[in-house]
Design an enzyme around this catalytic site. Structure first.
Site, short mmCIF file in Angstrom:
data_model
loop_
_atom_site.label_atom_id
_atom_site.label_comp_id
_atom_site.label_asym_id
_atom_site.label_seq_id
_atom_site.Cartn_x
_atom_site.Cartn_y
_atom_site.Cartn_z
N GLU A 153 0.84 -1.20 0.00
CA GLU A 153 0.00 0.00 0.00
C GLU A 153 0.87 1.25 0.00
O GLU A 153 1.70 1.43 0.90
CB GLU A 153 -0.91 -0.03 1.24
CG GLU A 153 -1.94 -1.16 1.16
CD GLU A 153 -2.31 -1.75 2.52
OE1 GLU A 153 -1.82 -1.25 3.55
OE2 GLU A 153 -3.08 -2.73 2.53
N GLU A 161 -5.06 -6.38 2.16
CA GLU A 161 -3.90 -7.20 2.53
C GLU A 161 -4.07 -8.66 2.16
O GLU A 161 -3.12 -9.31 1.74
CB GLU A 161 -3.61 -7.07 4.03
CG GLU A 161 -3.00 -5.74 4.45
CD GLU A 161 -4.03 -4.66 4.70
OE1 GLU A 161 -5.24 -4.94 4.58
OE2 GLU A 161 -3.64 -3.51 5.02
N PHE A 205 1.86 -2.46 8.69
CA PHE A 205 2.08 -2.70 10.12
C PHE A 205 1.79 -4.19 10.38
O PHE A 205 0.81 -4.72 9.86
CB PHE A 205 1.15 -1.84 10.98
CG PHE A 205 1.46 -0.37 10.90
CD1 PHE A 205 2.33 0.23 11.81
CD2 PHE A 205 0.90 0.42 9.91
CE1 PHE A 205 2.63 1.58 11.72
CE2 PHE A 205 1.19 1.78 9.82
CZ PHE A 205 2.06 2.36 10.72
N ASP A 232 0.56 -5.51 12.75
CA ASP A 232 -0.76 -5.64 13.36
C ASP A 232 -1.82 -6.05 12.33
O ASP A 232 -2.83 -6.64 12.67
CB ASP A 232 -1.17 -4.31 14.00
CG ASP A 232 -0.04 -3.72 14.83
OD1 ASP A 232 -0.15 -3.72 16.07
OD2 ASP A 232 0.97 -3.26 14.25
N PHE A 233 -1.55 -5.72 11.06
CA PHE A 233 -2.54 -6.01 10.01
C PHE A 233 -2.49 -7.48 9.59
O PHE A 233 -3.22 -7.89 8.70
CB PHE A 233 -2.32 -5.12 8.78
CG PHE A 233 -2.35 -3.64 9.05
CD1 PHE A 233 -2.80 -3.13 10.27
CD2 PHE A 233 -1.91 -2.74 8.10
CE1 PHE A 233 -2.81 -1.77 10.53
CE2 PHE A 233 -1.93 -1.37 8.35
CZ PHE A 233 -2.37 -0.88 9.56
N HIS A 237 -1.26 -0.53 16.04
CA HIS A 237 -0.13 -0.21 15.16
C HIS A 237 1.20 -0.33 15.90
O HIS A 237 2.17 0.31 15.51
CB HIS A 237 -0.25 1.21 14.59
CG HIS A 237 -1.35 1.40 13.60
ND1 HIS A 237 -2.67 1.45 13.96
CD2 HIS A 237 -1.31 1.57 12.25
CE1 HIS A 237 -3.41 1.65 12.87
NE2 HIS A 237 -2.61 1.72 11.82
#
Lengths: 337, 323, 370
Positions: A29, A70, A93, A95-96, A139
């Site tokens: 991204e 993602e 990140f 976290d994703f 994040h």
């Protein structure tokens, strides 16, 4: 050797590997940014400018901006890797991972095994991790223990710009899927980094300090804190070995066990939450293999079992810092017999 | 566009192989000879074969739980497949994958998939490889009506569209995702969904090999010509349960028998080619007998095959790794 | 005040920005001679003895053993007895008050340059810009242009010096062709042509010594003099444990004992020195280059050696300096050199005389150049 930031080191490794091998493509991204927009092209070069300049050099066919999807593009990287490209996907990140983990751990990680050794999946997922950016709970996580748990994945956690360039080049040339962790507060940190391409092999820990009293094993950003703590403790007569395993999978058990046995006192530093993290894993490894050499219980310095808080006042308490590491070393020295 | 006689013979041979393969597995599973669970493709042959007749080894497909038919249609070796499903060392995947992960990348078969909706992102990747390396290849995602509701599938429609990838999404709608009817679980319809992403799409009768073949031809030609992705909504029926052992209590009475009688894919194919005198019934019978014998032979090999051993447990996890 | 002479932290090589006093070998009040070993200093690269640049009674030690200070920081002062203690104290206070700690910590100085010579990348370090015949420093197997840290600055006073990265080494191209000495010789000539150097004084160490010798014999018109430091090519024997270990060992604990073979005192080798070698070897093509050179220069584990007539025909001034305790190339190899070549053998010195006995080697080179 010229001084380069962690950001420059990553950028240089990507550029040199893309020059070296036409099959290397990068996707993510806003890794160029500005696609389809009326303003500047290559507007971002990644949210923190890490991939800036690659799109103008290699073009949009090899520097692929993605929609914010993602699952699709991480899975796409896996599929591309299995069919002949060497993609480097940026999961902005870590976290994703929550929205694309299936594509990593059920697909990419298992292709080779499920297909009886008749697949190679040379993909890299570059991802930002870690607290200290005032980025709050979604994040700021570490999460490398989760990936380390999965057979089929390799996990690299560079501790500075030199390590980052060599480990990323190795990740890209590696034929197995690699999850490459970049600590988001380290991008401006500079060390000497050669201009030429080079690789650092996986599974070979770096012993950054050699001492007699305590072995500190630390991961990623924490290696720098461990080095600072070791230098400061040296002034008060406590000499520490510091071990940077570099990769959590494969893990250099040999160096960990050897250095743990040498000093007999071990402190493990891990920014991740304390349950089932690298600190517990390494502690168990040492207990199982060289318990008899230990002079004191192993100390773990980790983040707490809480989400990463937003307020700077709380986040600063969250991150294991040099004072906590020094305190743990002093404590373990006091407990020695 | 016309199919040559050789192509027609090849198509019928593939469909017969699939039917026999799956019927044999049905029996063997009932007899308790197969570990784990299997999801059979019988009844859906025209779809996999109708699409894959347009493909060669530079093209890739990703499959579903119900992957045996796609494997055979794409050219995987039925004997190695059978060995795999029996968990044998000489199986297509060394006995490590089994029915749900059966794959042969050398044939462009990227795997059956244990995750519903796992395949479409992978197909975007294969299509990206073809586009980047300019191989002229295309990539096909077979998804069921169940996977058609997954986020990965929608994300992949979008990615394929915005990157203009040479991809085709083939939604094989056999009317039931596990036991739940697609009439209930799918909001809107598949063709409108595709059009929402700006993709050409059409509905196809999946019992009719020729309908599938023609629709796939158009979609694959578009992809090869660099005109981006398309979607086919293939409506068909499966003859067995979601998995073997499924008592199929959710289907209506006589539902399967009616399909078998009125629009069995092999039957329709045979009628069409004999009526048009493209092939005669004798040579079709020969193909049927040969397929039956071939699968029986595969089955014998699979039963006789050696099991993997402890030495195989830790191989193939990585290309290179220091444990 | 003018009688007070400062002793400051030396700068050993470009990368050095600070040093640690490991040990004082003299006490306050002792009479110090110029050139006397007075302390041991550890830098990130190397640990070495420091020879006093001044003479006289050591009046005050400012930096105690164990302390780390930047280059240029005051370590001690010498002054004759006639200078009062208060004057010494005032001098020290004044020095400390005026010392720019931030600037000192910043490092700086010349940096290596990288050029294209005949489409090959070549890195070198230039120091000094005096007229006259320049000096070219040629490193040995596995070395680079930064290995002259104790020498180049001293040699650069009043003249131009170039330290090279040979092909396969440092920041230069890693293509070493067939791995023969001729490739290296041609690379030095190409560099000289590129820089417009008609003639140079050559200083070559080990393999670099063999290169300098080959140039002196075969291209005498380009060579004003050659100083050979523990040169290769004079005998068959070479320590292949070192050569193979240098190529093969990737971990610092395994590589350290190999590098310790280079010096008479193993304590000279620092962790950073080991790390630098490991980092060099990680560069794409570095290990392949070293391996090719090994196979090209030492086939079957032996040196090929120069023919006797080549040595006999030397027409330019040549000197050789060897450590008596050299464990890589025995000093006895010097016996084959013709009488015209001056040979100096240094006691308690290994294969790195220019590091282990820097001031003696520097003095010998400077005398030879004069």
């Amino acid at each position: 050797m010229p001084m380069k930031s962690f950001r420059q080191a990553i950028n240089e490794a990507l550029r040199q590997e893309m020059e070296r091998d036409q099959r290397v493509v990068i996707m993510g991204e806003d890794i160029a940014g500005g696609l389809g927009a009326p303003g500047e092209d290559d507007a971002w070069g990644g949210p923190l400018g890490v991939t800036k300049g690659l799109m103008p050099q290699f073009g949009r066919n090899r520097v692929l901006d993605t929609p914010i999807t993602e699952s699709a593009f991480i899975g796409c990287a896996a599929g591309a890797a299995a069919t002949g490209l060497r993609p480097v996907a940026e999961l902005m990140f870590v976290d994703f991972m929550g929205v694309c983990f299936d594509q990593i751990f059920n697909q990419a990680a298992k292709f080779r095994y499920m297909f009886g050794g008749r697949a190679v999946t040379p993909m890299v997922v570059r991802t930002m991790y870690g607290a200290g950016f005032r980025a709050a709970s979604q994040h700021s996580q570490c999460l490398y223990p989760v990936f380390t748990h999965i057979p089929g994945l390799k996990v690299a956690i560079p501790s500075n710009a030199y390590e980052a360039k060599g480990l990323l080049a190795q990740s890209i040339r590696d034929d197995d899927p690699v999850i490459f962790f970049e600590h988001k507060v380290m991008y401006d940190d500079e060390v000497d980094v050669p201009d030429e391409p080079y690789t650092i092999p996986f599974g070979e820990a770096n012993v950054t300090r050699e001492g007699d009293d305590v072995t500190i094993i630390a991961f990623g950003r924490m290696v720098n804190f461990a080095n600072q703590a070791a230098d400061s403790l040296a002034a008060s007569g406590i000499s520490c070995t510091v071990v940077d395993p570099r990769t959590t999978s494969p893990l250099d058990k040999e160096t960990i066990l050897e250095t743990a046995s040498e000093t007999g006192r071990v402190v493990v530093i891990d920014e991740a939450h304390p349950r089932c993290n690298m600190a517990t894993d390494v502690s168990a490894l040492i207990c199982e293999n060289c318990f008899g050499d230990l002079k004191a219980p192993i100390k773990q310095v980790t983040g707490p079992h809480a989400p990463v808080p937003f307020s700077p006042a709380l986040e600063d308490l969250y991150v294991p810092g040099v004072p906590k590491i020094e305190a743990a070393v002093r404590e373990i020295m006091g407990k020695g017999h | 566009m016309q199919l040559s006689r050789d192509q027609l013979r090849a198509a019928y041979q593939r469909m017969c192989l699939i039917r026999n393969f799956e019927d044999s597995l049905h029996e063997e599973f009932s007899a308790g000879n197969i570990p784990g669970f299997v999801h059979l493709y019988a009844g859906e042959e025209a779809s996999g074969v109708g699409v894959c007749m347009h493909l060669d080894d530079r093209d890739a497909i990703a499959s579903t739980h119900r992957g045996h038919g796609h494997c055979i249609a794409k050219g995987c070796d039925p004997r190695a497949m059978m060995l795999e499903i029996f968990g044998k060392k000489d199986g297509l995947c060394g006995g490590k994958g089994g029915s749900m992960h059966i794959a042969d990348l050398s044939k462009g078969m990227m795997g059956a998939n244990g995750i519903v909706g796992g395949g479409p992102p992978l197909v975007c990747g294969a299509a990206l490889t073809a586009k980047t390396l300019k191989t002229g290849g295309v990539a096909i995602a077979f998804v069921g009506d169940g996977a058609s509701n997954q986020g990965t599938t929608f994300e992949s429609y979008n990615l394929a569209k915005v990157w203009n990838l040479p991809a085709v999404f083939v939604v094989e709608d056999n009317r039931y995702a596990e036991s739940t009817a697609s009439a209930w679980s799918v909001g809107g319809n598949q063709v409108d969904r595709a059009k929402g992403f700006g993709m050409p799409a059409q509905e196809v009768d999946g019992h009719d090999f020729f309908a599938v073949w023609e629709a796939a031809r158009q979609a694959i030609e578009r992809a090869r010509a660099g005109e981006g992705p398309s979607l086919l909504h293939v409506k068909l029926n499966r003859y067995y349960g979601h998995f073997e052992g499924d008592a199929i209590t959710y289907k209506g009475e006589g539902e399967i028998e009616q399909v078998k009688t009125e629009k069995d894919a092999l039957m329709l194919f045979k009628q069409r080619v004999t009526e048009t005198k493209l092939l005669d019934s004798e040579e079709l019978t020969v193909i049927e007998e040969e397929a039956k014998a071939a699968i029986a032979d595969c089955l014998a090999s699979a039963k006789a095959g050696a099991l993997p051993t402890e030495a195989d447990l830790m191989t193939d996890v990585y290309v290179d790794y220091k444990f | 005040m003018s009688d007070i002479r400062p002793i400051v932290m030396p700068k050993w090589g470009l990368a050095m920005i600070e040093g640690t006093v490991v040990e004082w070998q003299v006490e306050e009040g002792a009479e110090v001679a110029a050139g006397q070993d007075i302390m041991e200093i550890e830098t990130s690269k190397i640990t070495n003895v420091f020879e006093s640049p001044v003479e006289g009674p050591l009046r005050k030690i400012v930096v105690a053993a164990g302390e780390t200070v930047p280059v240029g920081a005051l370590l001690a002062v010498c002054a004759p007895a006639s200078v009062g203690d208060d004057e010494v104290e005032a001098y020290v206070k004044d020095f400390l008050d005026n010392f720019d700690w931030d600037a000192a910590a910043g490092g700086g100085g010349p940096a290596p340059e990288t050029i294209e010579v005949g489409s090959k990348r070549m890195r070198f370090l230039k120091q000094g810009d005096g007229g006259g015949t320049p000096v070219i420093l040629i490193h040995g197997f596995g070395g680079d242009c930064l290995g002259w840290l104790f020498n180049q600055e001293a040699l650069a006073e009043g003249r131009t010096t170039y330290a090279l990265d040979l092909p396969g080494h440092g920041g230069s191209d890693k293509d070493v062709g067939a791995g023969k000495l001729g490739v290296m010789v041609q690379a030095v000539l190409a560099f000289m042509d590129d820089r417009g150097i008609a003639k140079a004084h050559l200083v070559g160490h080990s393999m670099g010594g063999a290169i300098a010798l080959a140039l002196a014999a075969e291209h005498a018109e380009r060579v004003a003099s050659a100083t050979l430091l523990a040169p290769a090519g004079l005998g068959r024997e070479i320590n292949m444990t070192f050569i193979n270990g240098f190529i093969e060992q990737k971990r610092s604990r395994k590589l350290r004992p190999i590098l310790e073979l280079l010096v008479a005192d193993p304590g000279t080798i620092t962790n950073d020195m080991v790390e630098e070698v490991i980092k060099f070897k990680r560069l794409d093509g570095a290990v392949e280059a070293l391996t090719k050179l090994r196979d090209g220069l030492f086939p079957g584990g032996e040196q090929e050696g120069f023919p006797a007539d080549l040595l006999a025909g030397l027409s330019v001034p040549v000197q050789a300096i060897w450590g008596e305790e050299d464990q890589i190339l025995p000093a006895a190899h010097a016996a084959v050199l013709p009488d015209s070549v001056k040979v100096s053998k240094l006691p308690a010195t290994g294969h790195l005389p220019h590091m282990e006995r820097a001031s003696e080697v520097n003095a010998a080179i400077l005398a030879f150049l004069a």
